[in-house]
Design a protein around this motif. Structure first.
Motif, PDB file in Angstrom:
ATOM      1  N   SER A  32      -3.587  14.782   1.497  1.00 23.74           N
ATOM      2  CA  SER A  32      -4.875  14.360   0.932  1.00 23.74           C
ATOM      3  C   SER A  32      -5.914  14.227   2.040  1.00 23.74           C
ATOM      4  O   SER A  32      -5.575  14.007   3.203  1.00 23.74           O
ATOM      5  CB  SER A  32      -4.725  13.015   0.211  1.00 23.74           C
ATOM      6  N   ARG A  33      -7.176  14.357   1.676  1.00 24.70           N
ATOM      7  CA  ARG A  33      -8.266  14.144   2.617  1.00 24.70           C
ATOM      8  C   ARG A  33      -8.557  12.644   2.715  1.00 24.70           C
ATOM      9  O   ARG A  33      -8.710  11.971   1.700  1.00 24.70           O
ATOM     10  CB  ARG A  33      -9.518  14.878   2.159  1.00 24.70           C
ATOM     11  N   PHE A  34      -8.668  12.154   3.936  1.00 26.51           N
ATOM     12  CA  PHE A  34      -8.875  10.733   4.176  1.00 26.51           C
ATOM     13  C   PHE A  34     -10.326  10.503   4.594  1.00 26.51           C
ATOM     14  O   PHE A  34     -10.788  11.034   5.600  1.00 26.51           O
ATOM     15  CB  PHE A  34      -7.904  10.260   5.266  1.00 26.51           C
ATOM     16  N   ILE A  35     -11.059   9.701   3.802  1.00 20.23           N
ATOM     17  CA  ILE A  35     -12.465   9.411   4.066  1.00 20.23           C
ATOM     18  C   ILE A  35     -12.627   7.899   4.230  1.00 20.23           C
ATOM     19  O   ILE A  35     -12.201   7.131   3.363  1.00 20.23           O
ATOM     20  CB  ILE A  35     -13.371   9.903   2.915  1.00 20.23           C
ATOM     21  N   GLY A  74      -9.832  -3.258   7.271  1.00 21.41           N
ATOM     22  CA  GLY A  74      -9.114  -2.032   7.596  1.00 21.41           C
ATOM     23  C   GLY A  74      -7.722  -2.245   8.140  1.00 21.41           C
ATOM     24  O   GLY A  74      -7.028  -1.269   8.459  1.00 21.41           O
ATOM     25  N   LEU A  75      -7.304  -3.491   8.275  1.00 22.21           N
ATOM     26  CA  LEU A  75      -5.966  -3.788   8.785  1.00 22.21           C
ATOM     27  C   LEU A  75      -5.128  -4.361   7.661  1.00 22.21           C
ATOM     28  O   LEU A  75      -5.449  -5.429   7.124  1.00 22.21           O
ATOM     29  CB  LEU A  75      -6.055  -4.797   9.931  1.00 22.21           C
ATOM     30  N   PRO A  76      -4.071  -3.642   7.217  1.00 22.93           N
ATOM     31  CA  PRO A  76      -3.493  -2.429   7.799  1.00 22.93           C
ATOM     32  C   PRO A  76      -3.887  -1.139   7.071  1.00 22.93           C
ATOM     33  O   PRO A  76      -3.234  -0.113   7.245  1.00 22.93           O
ATOM     34  CB  PRO A  76      -2.003  -2.689   7.597  1.00 22.93           C
ATOM     35  N   SER A  77      -4.925  -1.175   6.245  1.00 20.71           N
ATOM     36  CA  SER A  77      -5.156  -0.067   5.311  1.00 20.71           C
ATOM     37  C   SER A  77      -5.527   1.247   6.004  1.00 20.71           C
ATOM     38  O   SER A  77      -5.173   2.321   5.502  1.00 20.71           O
ATOM     39  CB  SER A  77      -6.238  -0.450   4.298  1.00 20.71           C
ATOM     40  N   ILE A  78      -6.224   1.202   7.153  1.00 19.27           N
ATOM     41  CA  ILE A  78      -6.581   2.463   7.808  1.00 19.27           C
ATOM     42  C   ILE A  78      -5.324   3.215   8.230  1.00 19.27           C
ATOM     43  O   ILE A  78      -5.160   4.409   7.936  1.00 19.27           O
ATOM     44  CB  ILE A  78      -7.481   2.216   9.035  1.00 19.27           C
ATOM     45  N   ALA A  79      -4.412   2.535   8.928  1.00 19.43           N
ATOM     46  CA  ALA A  79      -3.196   3.183   9.424  1.00 19.43           C
ATOM     47  C   ALA A  79      -2.314   3.659   8.281  1.00 19.43           C
ATOM     48  O   ALA A  79      -1.802   4.791   8.288  1.00 19.43           O
ATOM     49  CB  ALA A  79      -2.426   2.229  10.341  1.00 19.43           C
ATOM     50  N   VAL A  80      -2.118   2.796   7.270  1.00 14.68           N
ATOM     51  CA  VAL A  80      -1.246   3.148   6.152  1.00 14.68           C
ATOM     52  C   VAL A  80      -1.827   4.322   5.373  1.00 14.68           C
ATOM     53  O   VAL A  80      -1.115   5.277   5.022  1.00 14.68           O
ATOM     54  CB  VAL A  80      -1.031   1.931   5.230  1.00 14.68           C
ATOM     55  N   CYS A 112      -1.874   9.985   3.707  1.00 19.35           N
ATOM     56  CA  CYS A 112      -2.642  11.229   3.568  1.00 19.35           C
ATOM     57  C   CYS A 112      -2.022  12.349   4.396  1.00 19.35           C
ATOM     58  O   CYS A 112      -2.031  13.513   3.985  1.00 19.35           O
ATOM     59  CB  CYS A 112      -4.091  10.997   3.989  1.00 19.35           C
ATOM     60  N   LEU A 113      -1.471  12.003   5.553  1.00 17.58           N
ATOM     61  CA  LEU A 113      -0.778  12.994   6.381  1.00 17.58           C
ATOM     62  C   LEU A 113       0.453  13.519   5.662  1.00 17.58           C
ATOM     63  O   LEU A 113       0.709  14.734   5.650  1.00 17.58           O
ATOM     64  CB  LEU A 113      -0.383  12.359   7.718  1.00 17.58           C
ATOM     65  N   LEU A 157       0.822  -1.206   0.000  1.00 16.49           N
ATOM     66  CA  LEU A 157       0.000   0.000   0.000  1.00 16.49           C
ATOM     67  C   LEU A 157       0.855   1.255   0.000  1.00 16.49           C
ATOM     68  O   LEU A 157       0.551   2.229  -0.694  1.00 16.49           O
ATOM     69  CB  LEU A 157      -0.938   0.001   1.208  1.00 16.49           C
ATOM     70  N   LEU A 158       1.926   1.251   0.786  1.00 20.25           N
ATOM     71  CA  LEU A 158       2.814   2.414   0.814  1.00 20.25           C
ATOM     72  C   LEU A 158       3.379   2.690  -0.570  1.00 20.25           C
ATOM     73  O   LEU A 158       3.413   3.844  -1.020  1.00 20.25           O
ATOM     74  CB  LEU A 158       3.943   2.178   1.818  1.00 20.25           C
ATOM     75  N   ARG A 159       3.819   1.638  -1.235  1.00 18.70           N
ATOM     76  CA  ARG A 159       4.397   1.838  -2.570  1.00 18.70           C
ATOM     77  C   ARG A 159       3.369   2.420  -3.533  1.00 18.70           C
ATOM     78  O   ARG A 159       3.649   3.381  -4.257  1.00 18.70           O
ATOM     79  CB  ARG A 159       4.922   0.500  -3.118  1.00 18.70           C
ATOM     80  N   VAL A 160       2.157   1.849  -3.526  1.00 16.76           N
ATOM     81  CA  VAL A 160       1.128   2.310  -4.455  1.00 16.76           C
ATOM     82  C   VAL A 160       0.706   3.742  -4.148  1.00 16.76           C
ATOM     83  O   VAL A 160       0.630   4.599  -5.038  1.00 16.76           O
ATOM     84  CB  VAL A 160      -0.094   1.365  -4.413  1.00 16.76           C
ATOM     85  N   LEU A 161       0.435   4.026  -2.884  1.00 20.96           N
ATOM     86  CA  LEU A 161      -0.108   5.334  -2.509  1.00 20.96           C
ATOM     87  C   LEU A 161       0.930   6.449  -2.584  1.00 20.96           C
ATOM     88  O   LEU A 161       0.591   7.607  -2.824  1.00 20.96           O
ATOM     89  CB  LEU A 161      -0.690   5.271  -1.092  1.00 20.96           C
TER      90      LEU A 161
END
Length: 542
Positions: A202-205, A186-192, A197-198, A166-170
């Motif tokens: 970006s806005r995180f929804i 949501g594990l680990p996608s919420i934290a990543v 976004c931080l 996810l880090l690489r893609v985002l």
């Protein structure tokens, strides 16, 4: 699972359009960012490997890092003229089995947003998603069968690898104005996603479909350490999102009361493809199925006749056969939140009513799932010799963990009037079948008691009355004795089938009343609902 578009397909990444789109995903700044990170790491390593050098390597390393990290940060946040019109839709699951996220992507694209759709590419999304030029699908590999020591170690390894994916893609995609993520999973996608976004501004929804920890508790129990950790994880990272969506008012209230999260309720609404199917299309669907599955053929039938319908070769007029069976439709993903044995037992009792002399119609029960493959489970040879008073049970085999268990139960049934088969439904045929059915059955029990079954939403879009198993908040969707019936066990379901089908095929009974109620109270479609509730939010957050 909340799925409707389901059938096996080659990986999405094999499609030329997406390959081409993906090669242009990385912005010009990604090379600078990667170079900055690489030089920083090298500088830090140099400081560690040469501690006795005359040059103060630690100081040099820190100086290089201090110079390069802001450069990396600026490159990650570098906006261009198109940034405000880009949205990433993310699901750490199969895109093809995520209809709500597909609807989000389509709604965004219709309003001129360029959507980067990230997720697993196991099954094919709906054709509207694939053909939309403003939607670019970026597949990520689903990790299966990770075996590294004990289960806990394997799980940690899987989460770590997915985090890096996810880090690489985002981090390498073009800067997005918003990232809209489905939870669960949501594990680990919420934290990543929150972290990226931080970094990027970006806005995180988060779109809350359920709570992940409650789903895990179905198989592990609520006191299991992994379940407790998952609950803490969602409670900690969930409130960090810029905004939150949810699927029911009950979940909205729970998020506010117990999680401190303010959310906007976006009820699932049927897409425009879910509607009553015209007779001509019904007949064409039945003919296609009859070409593969003898159970859909009329005894000794010619090409223009199926067990349900007949077409006059002279003028092409299609009519439903007066002695046709009723068409019952259910859906299962073979997971712990659906007790499929309830329906099987109810069907046994229904046959008992017939054997006891009750005046009930033949019943064709089609059960669709999340098919990775569809195969015929069982069939009785007498269907080809005569038109039986029977129940047909058609199962489109899914892949859930309970599938094998229920397949054994189906094989163990000894029902003289029941035929069991598994038709393979194309994604485009699923709404046609819903729109051709006489009654739907839903066995979904919410793990949290706070989400609603999307399969019922699709059925209601086709004006299909439903019998649904009871759980908290179901009354936000199914109105007992108005658009369907709610049952608690197999005996109650069997009695409801008997009551609703006793007047079939007449539309004067309770089943016809429910259908007329659905037609007259047909609510908003997805597009109108989304435009009213979510578009203003996306616009305001730009």
């Amino acid at each position: 699972m909340r799925g409707s578009f389901k059938h096996q397909a080659p990986p999405i990444c094999d499609e030329p359009r997406h390959h081409k789109s993906q090669t242009n995903m990385a912005p010009r700044c990604s090379c600078t960012a990667l170079l900055a990170v690489s030089l920083t790491v090298l500088a830090l390593l140099a400081g560690l490997l040469a501690p006795h050098s005359a040059v103060r390597w630690p100081a040099v390393s820190l100086a290089v890092a201090a110079a390069l990290l802001p450069l990396w940060g600026r490159s990650l946040r570098r906006r261009d003229d198109g940034t405000s019109r880009r949205v990433c839709v993310l699901v750490l699951g199969d895109i093809g089995r995520s209809p709500r996220m597909q609807y989000h992507a389509l709604s965004l694209s219709k309003h001129g947003y360029h959507v980067t759709f990230v997720g697993f590419s196991e099954t094919k999304p709906h054709q509207d998603v694939l053909s939309e030029e403003k939607i670019t699908i970026v597949p990520i590999a689903e990790l299966k069968g990770v075996r590294v020591g004990p289960k806990v170690v394997s799980y940690v390894t899987k989460v770590t690898v997915q985090s890096l994916q996810l880090l690489r893609v985002l981090l390498t995609m073009e800067l997005q104005a918003h990232v809209l993520m489905q939870n669960p999973p949501g594990l680990p996608s919420i934290a990543v996603t929150w972290f990226v976004c931080l970094l990027r501004g970006s806005r995180f929804i988060i779109d809350w479909h359920n709570y992940g920890y409650t789903i895990m508790a179905l198989s592990h129990g609520p006191a299991h350490p992994i379940v407790r950790l998952a609950k803490w994880y969602e409670r900690f990272f969930g409130p960090l999102a810029s905004h939150n969506l949810c699927v029911t008012n009950a979940m909205k209230d729970d998020l506010q009361k117990n999680w401190g999260i303010k959310a906007t309720t976006l009820y699932d609404r049927p897409a425009s493809i879910f509607r009553e199917t015209p007779l001509k299309l019904q007949h064409e669907l039945f003919v296609r199925l009859a070409a593969v599955y003898p159970q859909f053929r009329h005894a000794g039938s010619e090409a223009e006749r199926t067990i349900f319908s007949v077409r006059d070769p002279a003028d092409g007029t299609v009519t439903l056969r007066a002695e046709r069976p009723a068409l019952l439709l259910s859906s299962t993903s073979w997971t712990e939140d659906e007790d499929f044995s309830i329906l099987l037992t109810a069907l046994e009792e229904y046959e008992g009513f017939i054997r006891g002399g009750a005046s009930l119609p033949p019943l064709l029960c089609v059960i669709t799932g999340s098919p990775a493959r569809c195969l015929q489970i069982r069939r009785f040879s007498f269907i080809q010799n005569m038109f039986p008073l029977c129940v047909f049970l058609c199962v489109c085999a899914g892949k859930g963990p309970q599938k094998e268990h229920y397949m054994k139960l189906i094989d163990s049934l000894h029902l003289e009037h029941v035929e069991i088969c598994t038709p393979w439904l194309e994604a485009e045929d699923y709404p046609l079948l819903l729109g051709s059915a006489d009654l739907g059955v839903c066995l979904h029990k919410s793990s949290s008691g706070l989400d609603l079954p999307m399969k019922v939403v699709d059925m209601f879009g086709c004006c299909l009355p439903v019998c649904a198993v009871h759980f908290n908040c179901l009354d936000e969707l199914v109105k007992h004795e108005e658009n369907g019936l709610i049952f608690k066990d197999s005996a109650e379901l069997a009695e409801q089938l008997k009551t609703l089908l006793s007047d079939f095929p007449s539309s004067d009974g309770k089943l016809g009343t429910f259908r007329r109620n659905l037609r007259s109270s047909r609510g908003q479609r997805w597009d109108d609902n989304w435009d009213q509730n979510i578009l203003p939010l996306i616009t305001a957050l730009r």
